[in-house]
Structures are given as C-alpha cells and as structure tokens.
Design a protein around this motif. Structure first.
Motif, PDB file in Angstrom:
ATOM      1  N   ARG A 114      28.114 -93.424 190.304  1.00  0.00           N
ATOM      2  CA  ARG A 114      29.098 -93.574 189.230  1.00  0.00           C
ATOM      3  C   ARG A 114      30.227 -94.502 189.651  1.00  0.00           C
ATOM      4  O   ARG A 114      30.826 -95.193 188.826  1.00  0.00           O
ATOM      5  N   SER A 118      29.141-102.978 191.095  1.00  0.00           N
ATOM      6  CA  SER A 118      28.682-103.750 189.937  1.00  0.00           C
ATOM      7  C   SER A 118      27.177-103.938 189.868  1.00  0.00           C
ATOM      8  O   SER A 118      26.689-104.677 189.021  1.00  0.00           O
ATOM      9  N   GLN A 123      25.921 -99.550 187.341  1.00  0.00           N
ATOM     10  CA  GLN A 123      26.281 -99.857 185.960  1.00  0.00           C
ATOM     11  C   GLN A 123      25.514 -98.957 184.996  1.00  0.00           C
ATOM     12  O   GLN A 123      26.081 -98.410 184.032  1.00  0.00           O
ATOM     13  N   ALA A 124      24.228 -98.781 185.263  1.00  0.00           N
ATOM     14  CA  ALA A 124      23.407 -97.911 184.419  1.00  0.00           C
ATOM     15  C   ALA A 124      23.866 -96.460 184.536  1.00  0.00           C
ATOM     16  O   ALA A 124      23.860 -95.715 183.553  1.00  0.00           O
ATOM     17  N   ARG A 126      26.924 -95.375 185.069  1.00  0.00           N
ATOM     18  CA  ARG A 126      28.131 -95.206 184.260  1.00  0.00           C
ATOM     19  C   ARG A 126      27.776 -95.144 182.768  1.00  0.00           C
ATOM     20  O   ARG A 126      28.353 -94.345 182.020  1.00  0.00           O
ATOM     21  N   THR A 127      26.841 -95.976 182.350  1.00  0.00           N
ATOM     22  CA  THR A 127      26.421 -95.960 180.944  1.00  0.00           C
ATOM     23  C   THR A 127      25.782 -94.624 180.580  1.00  0.00           C
ATOM     24  O   THR A 127      26.093 -94.025 179.542  1.00  0.00           O
ATOM     25  N   GLU A 128      24.875 -94.151 181.437  1.00  0.00           N
ATOM     26  CA  GLU A 128      24.189 -92.887 181.167  1.00  0.00           C
ATOM     27  C   GLU A 128      25.176 -91.718 181.129  1.00  0.00           C
ATOM     28  O   GLU A 128      25.059 -90.814 180.289  1.00  0.00           O
ATOM     29  N   ARG A 130      28.340 -91.904 180.365  1.00  0.00           N
ATOM     30  CA  ARG A 130      29.124 -92.009 179.124  1.00  0.00           C
ATOM     31  C   ARG A 130      28.333 -91.424 177.957  1.00  0.00           C
ATOM     32  O   ARG A 130      28.890 -90.726 177.096  1.00  0.00           O
ATOM     33  N   MET A 131      27.045 -91.695 177.916  1.00  0.00           N
ATOM     34  CA  MET A 131      26.192 -91.144 176.851  1.00  0.00           C
ATOM     35  C   MET A 131      26.120 -89.622 176.966  1.00  0.00           C
ATOM     36  O   MET A 131      26.156 -88.901 175.962  1.00  0.00           O
ATOM     37  N   ARG A 155      35.773 -87.467 173.125  1.00  0.00           N
ATOM     38  CA  ARG A 155      35.112 -88.173 174.226  1.00  0.00           C
ATOM     39  C   ARG A 155      35.968 -88.137 175.488  1.00  0.00           C
ATOM     40  O   ARG A 155      35.455 -87.983 176.596  1.00  0.00           O
ATOM     41  N   ASP A 159      34.774 -86.543 178.952  1.00  0.00           N
ATOM     42  CA  ASP A 159      34.793 -87.307 180.210  1.00  0.00           C
ATOM     43  C   ASP A 159      35.494 -86.527 181.318  1.00  0.00           C
ATOM     44  O   ASP A 159      35.053 -86.520 182.471  1.00  0.00           O
TER      45      ASP A 159
END
Length: 205
Positions: A114, A118, A123-124, A126-128, A130-131, A155, A159
């Motif tokens: 997390r 970069s 990156q993935a 952090r995206t996952e 967030r989802m 949200r 978080d």
C-alpha cells in the motif's frame, strides 16, 4: 493412484511460484524481489517461470488478487452483525484476528505494498484498497447516524477504518513473541479505536 495431468502439474508449479514469492516477501517489498530468488525457492529453472507468468509484475498482481480475496472474505464474514457499534466493533476485530492468523503473509503483503512506491503492484494495491473501502462505505451507510452522510464522507470514514485494520493486522503479525495475552491486548486496543472512530462519526457534521 490417479496420474497427475499436465494441467494439474502446471497449476501446482504456478502455485509454487506464488507461494515462494509470498514467503520471500516476509521482510521486504515486492519491488526488490528477483525472479531468480522466486524460482530457486520454488525449485524450478528460471526460464520455466515464463510458462506461467509474463513478468514479475504479473506474478505480483496475481498475489495481490489472492490477498484482496482474503480481505473481502473477511469483510463478508463480519457483515450482518447488527447496528450496535460496540457489537460490530468486537465482531470486526475478532474476525480480523482470525483471518490475520490464517493469512499472515497476505496481510503483510497488502500493508507493505500500500505504501510501496510507484511500481505496478503498489499502484494496483492502492487502487484495490480504495475499491475495498468503497464497499465498506456502502456497508457503513446502513447505520442510522450515517444514512445522511455524503458519499465522500463515508469513503473518508471507510478509509480510516481500513487503515486501522491493516495496522492492527501488522501489529498482530510483528509482535514477538506471539501469545494469547499479547493478542488480547492488541485486539482490545483495536476495539477501542473502532469505538472511538464510531463515536466521532456520530457527532461529525
């Protein structure tokens, strides 16, 4: 004894590579993991790696998928526990404990990636996450005091909770020596943190 098919052997080797990578990630980020280290631990020649993954990043993304599946199963297991904040906090924390102890490497991987920079895998991650927080925000909206909250605020709250849960998982994993007493101390603190977040949420806005 039934012979092992070629497809089964391939799947076993693929899983051996994933398990080897996860074991190597116990004390370092994915970015510094090498293909040779993974194949050596999996006991296959380096060139055989490409029969299963196109790159180390692809392997890392598959690992991330496995780890997020664990996190989502944990959320599913903690759902439907009513709307009493204290009871929900206790259930969530106890479920986190159960899943962390069963999947320590996956939780460590998620928590580290997390904040891993970069690369494609962090990156993935952090995206996952967030989802995942978005899914949690939907669950939070069922509480009476949160039903009128804006989506962005839900949200933000989600978080905060995800961050706290991952921090608790890491604390459980890294506390040495492991003991029932140390686990209970960590879990009690986590429950209180969740209750504090909940009490603050009741008076937000």
């Amino acid at each position: 004894m039934k012979p092992v098919s070629r497809q089964e052997r391939k799947q076993r080797t693929r899983q051996a590579l994933l398990d080897a990578a996860l074991a190597q990630l116990a004390d370092r980020p994915f970015a510094v993991l090498s293909l040779r280290e993974v194949t050596k631990q999996a006991d296959i020649v380096p060139t055989a790696f490409y029969r299963h993954f196109t790159s180390m990043d692809e392997l890392g993304l598959v690992l991330l998928g496995e780890s997020m599946a664990v996190l989502r199963r944990m959320l599913d297991a903690a759902r439907d526990t009513g709307t009493d904040f204290d009871q929900v906090a206790r259930t969530v924390v106890r479920t986190l404990h159960e899943y962390t102890r069963a999947h320590e490497a996956h939780f460590r991987f998620l928590a580290r990636e997390r904040h891993g920079g970069s690369g494609a895998v962090p990156q993935a991650a952090r995206t996952e996450l967030r989802m995942f927080a978005g899914d949690l925000a939907v669950d939070l909206a069922r509480f009476d005091c949160l039903r009128r909250w804006r989506t962005d605020d839900l949200r933000m709250l989600a978080d905060m909770i995800v961050t706290m849960l991952l921090s608790t998982a890491v604390e459980l994993i890294e506390t040495v020596p492991h003991s029932a007493e140390s686990d209970e101390r960590i879990l009690a603190t986590a429950e209180n943190r969740l209750k504090l977040i909940a009490r603050g949420a009741e008076h937000w806005q």
